[in-house]
Write a protein that holds these residues in place. Structure first.
Motif, PDB file in Angstrom:
ATOM      1  N   ARG A  35      50.639   1.398 111.026  1.00  0.00           N
ATOM      2  CA  ARG A  35      50.898   1.303 109.587  1.00  0.00           C
ATOM      3  C   ARG A  35      49.606   1.503 108.806  1.00  0.00           C
ATOM      4  O   ARG A  35      49.555   2.269 107.833  1.00  0.00           O
ATOM      5  CB  ARG A  35      51.521  -0.051 109.230  1.00  0.00           C
ATOM      6  CG  ARG A  35      51.926  -0.149 107.753  1.00  0.00           C
ATOM      7  CD  ARG A  35      52.287  -1.567 107.359  1.00  0.00           C
ATOM      8  NE  ARG A  35      51.148  -2.462 107.378  1.00  0.00           N
ATOM      9  CZ  ARG A  35      50.189  -2.494 106.444  1.00  0.00           C
ATOM     10  NH1 ARG A  35      50.225  -1.669 105.428  1.00  0.00           N
ATOM     11  NH2 ARG A  35      49.199  -3.348 106.532  1.00  0.00           N
ATOM     12  N   THR A  36      48.548   0.872 109.249  1.00  0.00           N
ATOM     13  CA  THR A  36      47.252   0.991 108.584  1.00  0.00           C
ATOM     14  C   THR A  36      46.747   2.438 108.651  1.00  0.00           C
ATOM     15  O   THR A  36      46.266   2.984 107.656  1.00  0.00           O
ATOM     16  CB  THR A  36      46.223   0.045 109.237  1.00  0.00           C
ATOM     17  OG1 THR A  36      46.705  -1.290 109.126  1.00  0.00           O
ATOM     18  CG2 THR A  36      44.864   0.151 108.595  1.00  0.00           C
ATOM     19  N   THR A  70      48.888   4.734 106.277  1.00  0.00           N
ATOM     20  CA  THR A  70      48.550   4.601 104.859  1.00  0.00           C
ATOM     21  C   THR A  70      47.178   5.193 104.557  1.00  0.00           C
ATOM     22  O   THR A  70      46.963   5.735 103.473  1.00  0.00           O
ATOM     23  CB  THR A  70      48.614   3.130 104.390  1.00  0.00           C
ATOM     24  OG1 THR A  70      47.737   2.341 105.178  1.00  0.00           O
ATOM     25  CG2 THR A  70      50.033   2.580 104.482  1.00  0.00           C
ATOM     26  N   ALA A  76      47.878   9.084 104.507  1.00  0.00           N
ATOM     27  CA  ALA A  76      49.015   9.580 103.732  1.00  0.00           C
ATOM     28  C   ALA A  76      48.585  10.478 102.581  1.00  0.00           C
ATOM     29  O   ALA A  76      49.359  11.331 102.140  1.00  0.00           O
ATOM     30  CB  ALA A  76      49.844   8.397 103.209  1.00  0.00           C
ATOM     31  N   ALA A  81      49.550  12.155 109.450  1.00  0.00           N
ATOM     32  CA  ALA A  81      50.397  11.025 109.063  1.00  0.00           C
ATOM     33  C   ALA A  81      51.824  11.195 109.577  1.00  0.00           C
ATOM     34  O   ALA A  81      52.469  10.208 109.961  1.00  0.00           O
ATOM     35  CB  ALA A  81      50.383  10.854 107.545  1.00  0.00           C
TER      36      ALA A  81
END
Length: 161
Positions: free
Chosen positions: A27-28, A31, A34, A46
Motif C-alpha cells: 500500500r505504501t 501510493t 501512483a 503502481a
C-alpha cells in the motif's frame, strides 16, 4: 486451484502476520508510485504493485478464514473453544489495564505524593490501592494461564481447510 499445505495454527498465524505486513508495505509503495512528475519515470509500476497487493490480500483472506474456522472448532480445556479463550484473554488484558490504571491513579503514581506547604491540600486515595494491586496480580496470573493454553493449542492444532 491453490493447494492447501497442512500446517499448524501457529504457522498460519505467522503467515497471516507476514501477509498483513506485506499488504501494508505494498500500500505504501503503491501510493508513493501512483503519481510522478512529467518527464520522469515512476519509482515502481503502481499497476503491477496493485496486482501483487490483490494476490497478497487474497492469501490473507484465505488464511484468516481458515484460522477463524480452526479457532471456532478447537476445544481448549476449561475455556470452551479457542475463540472463547481468545475472547477471555482479550477481556483479561482489558480488566488488568483498568485495575492497574485505577491502582496507579489512587496511589498517585507519577504525582507528587507530599505537601510542600501545610496550606496545600492532601490527596487521599478513593480506592483501596493494595486490594487493587492484588486484583491486578491475580488477573495477570489468569492472563498468563489462558495465554499458555492458547499458545499450546496454536502449536498442537492443525489448521482446518
Amino acid at each position: 486451484m491453490a493447494i492447501l499445505v497442512p500446517m499448524k495454527l501457529a504457522e498460519a498465524l505467522a503467515l497471516r502476520a507476514d501477509a498483513a505486513r506485506r499488504a501494508e508495505q505494498l500500500r505504501t509503495r503503491i501510493t508513493a508510485s501512483a503519481r510522478y512528475q512529467e518527464g520522469e519515470a515512476p519509482a515502481e509500476d503502481a499497476s503491477a504493485l496493485l496486482v501483487e497487493a490483490g494476490e497478497v490480500l487474497g492469501e490473507l483472506e484465505s488464511l484468516i478464514r481458515r484460522i477463524n474456522r480452526t479457532n471456532a472448532a478447537t476445544e481448549v480445556t476449561g475455556e470452551g473453544t479457542l475463540t472463547d479463550a481468545l475472547a477471555r484473554r482479550d477481556v483479561l488484558r482489558m480488566r488488568h489495564g483498568v485495575v492497574t490504571a485505577a491502582a496507579n491513579a489512587a496511589a498517585g503514581d507519577g504525582q507528587r505524593g507530599y505537601r510542600q506547604l501545610r496550606s496545600e491540600l492532601k490527596m487521599i486515595p478513593a480506592l483501596p490501592v493494595a486490594e487493587l494491586r492484588r486484583q491486578a496480580d491475580d488477573l495477570a496470573r489468569q492472563l498468563r494461564e489462558v495465554d499458555t493454553l492458547i499458545q499450546r493449542s496454536n502449536w498442537e492444532v492443525g489448521l482446518l481447510d
